[in-house]
Motif scaffolding. Structure first.
Motif, mmCIF file in Angstrom:
data_model
loop_
_atom_site.group_PDB
_atom_site.id
_atom_site.type_symbol
_atom_site.label_atom_id
_atom_site.label_comp_id
_atom_site.label_asym_id
_atom_site.label_seq_id
_atom_site.Cartn_x
_atom_site.Cartn_y
_atom_site.Cartn_z
ATOM 1 N N ASP A 85 -7.766 7.111 6.355
ATOM 2 C CA ASP A 85 -7.214 5.683 6.269
ATOM 3 C C ASP A 85 -8.112 4.886 5.070
ATOM 4 O O ASP A 85 -9.217 5.136 4.605
ATOM 5 C CB ASP A 85 -7.277 5.096 7.701
ATOM 6 N N SER A 126 4.071 -4.865 1.269
ATOM 7 C CA SER A 126 3.850 -3.533 1.479
ATOM 8 C C SER A 126 4.331 -2.653 0.345
ATOM 9 O O SER A 126 4.099 -1.446 0.134
ATOM 10 C CB SER A 126 4.423 -2.758 2.784
ATOM 11 N N ARG A 164 2.684 4.395 0.107
ATOM 12 C CA ARG A 164 2.991 2.870 0.895
ATOM 13 C C ARG A 164 3.067 3.107 2.225
ATOM 14 O O ARG A 164 3.336 3.936 2.696
ATOM 15 C CB ARG A 164 4.127 2.414 0.234
ATOM 16 N N TYR A 165 2.705 1.840 2.657
ATOM 17 C CA TYR A 165 2.854 1.663 4.183
ATOM 18 C C TYR A 165 4.258 1.180 4.661
ATOM 19 O O TYR A 165 4.987 0.395 3.999
ATOM 20 C CB TYR A 165 1.677 0.634 4.730
ATOM 21 N N LYS A 223 1.936 6.110 6.404
ATOM 22 C CA LYS A 223 1.537 5.643 4.989
ATOM 23 C C LYS A 223 2.124 6.913 3.992
ATOM 24 O O LYS A 223 1.567 8.006 4.340
ATOM 25 C CB LYS A 223 0.109 5.471 4.864
ATOM 26 N N VAL A 231 -2.376 1.466 -0.428
ATOM 27 C CA VAL A 231 -2.833 1.479 1.244
ATOM 28 C C VAL A 231 -3.926 2.626 1.300
ATOM 29 O O VAL A 231 -5.135 2.232 1.565
ATOM 30 C CB VAL A 231 -1.694 1.906 2.315
#
Length: 451
Positions: free
Chosen positions: A61, A156, A169-170, A180, A161
């Motif tokens: 993350d 977004s 991308r989210y 994601k 991310v």
């Protein structure tokens, strides 16, 4: 000794993979198998499509940035003489990490432009801009949706991310599904007299609307000579402009549920909705249920959404709406006037025709076949690990998707009988047998082929 000096062939595979990322070479991989199937008349001209999320590689993350050693400290050390252990250094917070990144960027800029032009440095700069605004004193702040004195979180569609893959991308579907990475769109045949073959794979950013993928799917199917007469899709693909484009450019009928009209009256099922007005395009006027005729007609205007149809706006005057006894059922506007927006004539006629057709039992029975593609999505995700990308970047992820689809096709074709006959009818499920034994009528779409 010769084996130790052997460089191996990983670099060869990497070169092949890089070659496939150029242009549309990856999309040409399925053409050979599909061409052979077409020659053998094993291709069914009735595809169905679905979208499935793809999470980017690896499994980390944004909060797992590599922290600087001066912040993280080392492992706890032991004092042998006193038998005590010093506690580990506390984990840095978001602002500590941001200040470290600022010092790193300042150091690189002092070294010269050669140290700041790489893609990783540019990604770090964008991450800093989207996550760390500065206050009036010039200090960093952690950006949230409610950040004062400036814009909130970035869109977004362009925000980075995971820092290890700037192209990921989210995206979020509803209140449950979020990921994601990217999105893969699968198209396969669904003819009852042949094997289900995957005919197209599209890989897009996770934030790309499903309907925007449809023109590319039809263009690739046209190039392969595999355009269908009817294409079954879910509601994400069915926007009026793209349905009309498919019919006009490729003579393909796209079948899928149309979303309801977005007016307040339609959503709450009360009052006079858009469909309650009589539209006369030749006269450029609307007539309401009380017999009043609109006073102005403007447009069509393009909408802010890339997927919505352009709208014509027709408006009634205050002198018509204020004394109307049904005004509260029509509008809550402070100006006491009603403005009605609707698509141009060709899109409006298409919408009316499709909504009427989708209420018929014949259409529902035909559309029920589309649900079979969900099994293919599950086969990709569970059987082939497609939830995790093996490469970084959208183009390389697309190669993984295409090669997996080709393997699935080979696996399905290899399961055919030696005579190359179509597979036998699927056996009824235990639930279907339960209904039949008790003579309970089940919908026709539940019946297995041949029953």
């Amino acid at each position: 000794m010769a084996m130790l000096d052997d460089p191996g062939f990983h670099h060869v595979l990497a070169d092949v993979r890089d070659d496939l990322t150029e242009g549309d070479r990856a999309d040409c991989l399925p053409d050979l198998v599909l061409g052979r199937l077409k020659e053998a008349a094993q291709y069914g001209n009735a595809p169905r499509s679905a979208q499935t999320p793809r999470m980017s590689w690896p499994r980390r993350d944004l909060t797992c940035w590599r922290n600087w050693s001066t912040r993280t400290g080392g492992a706890a050390t032991a004092d042998r003489s006193a038998g005590a252990r010093t506690p580990p250094s506390p984990r840095p917070g978001p602002l500590d990490t941001g200040n470290d990144a600022v010092r790193l960027l300042e150091h690189l800029y002092r070294r010269g432009a050669d140290h700041t032009s790489g893609p990783r440095i540019q990604a770090l700069r964008q991450i800093m801009v989207q996550n760390y605004p500065r206050n009036a004193a010039g200090h960093l702040r952690w950006r949230t949706a409610e950040t004062e004195g400036g814009p909130g979180l970035p869109s977004s569609s362009w925000a980075i991310v995971p820092p290890y893959d700037p192209s990921a991308r989210y995206a979020r579907h509803g209140h449950i599904i979020s990921w994601k990475g990217f999105a893969a769109h699968l198209t396969e045949t669904c003819a009852p007299d042949g094997p289900d073959v995957i005919t197209d794979v599209a890989t897009t950013a996770a934030t790309t609307h499903d309907s925007q993928v449809l023109p590319g799917i039809h263009a690739r199917l046209s190039r392969r000579g595999l355009l269908p007469a009817e294409h079954l899709v879910d509601a994400g693909y069915t926007t009026l402009p793209h349905l009309e484009q498919a019919t006009r450019e490729h003579r393909v009928t796209v079948s899928g549920p149309l979303r309801s009209n977005p007016t307040r009256q339609q959503r709450h099922n009360e009052g006079f909705a858009r469909d309650d007005f009589h539209i006369e395009h030749d006269r450029q006027q609307l007539t309401c249920l009380q017999g009043q005729v609109s006073q102005s007609w403007h447009g069509p205007y393009p909408t802010s959404s890339l997927t919505a149809a352009p709208l014509i706006a027709a408006r009634f005057a205050k002198s018509q709406c204020r004394p109307c006894p049904a005004r509260t059922q029509c509008t809550t506007s402070r100006e006491s006037t009603r403005t009605v927006g609707f698509p141009p004539r060709e899109l409006r006629d298409l919408e009316v025709r499709l909504r009427a057709e989708q209420q018929t039992p014949e259409w529902r029975t035909r559309y029920a076949v589309r649900s079979g593609v969900e099994g293919t999505v599950n086969e990709f995700a569970v059987g082939h690990g497609m939830r995790r990308c093996r490469y970084r970047g959208q183009r390389r992820a697309h190669i993984q998707h295409v090669l997996t689809a080709r393997s699935v096709n080979i696996e399905r074709l290899s399961a055919l009988p030696p005579t190359q006959e179509a597979p036998t009818a699927r056996r009824p499920t235990a639930f279907q047998n339960y209904l039949d034994q008790r003579e309970i009528t089940r919908p026709k779409s539940w019946r297995t082929p041949g029953t």
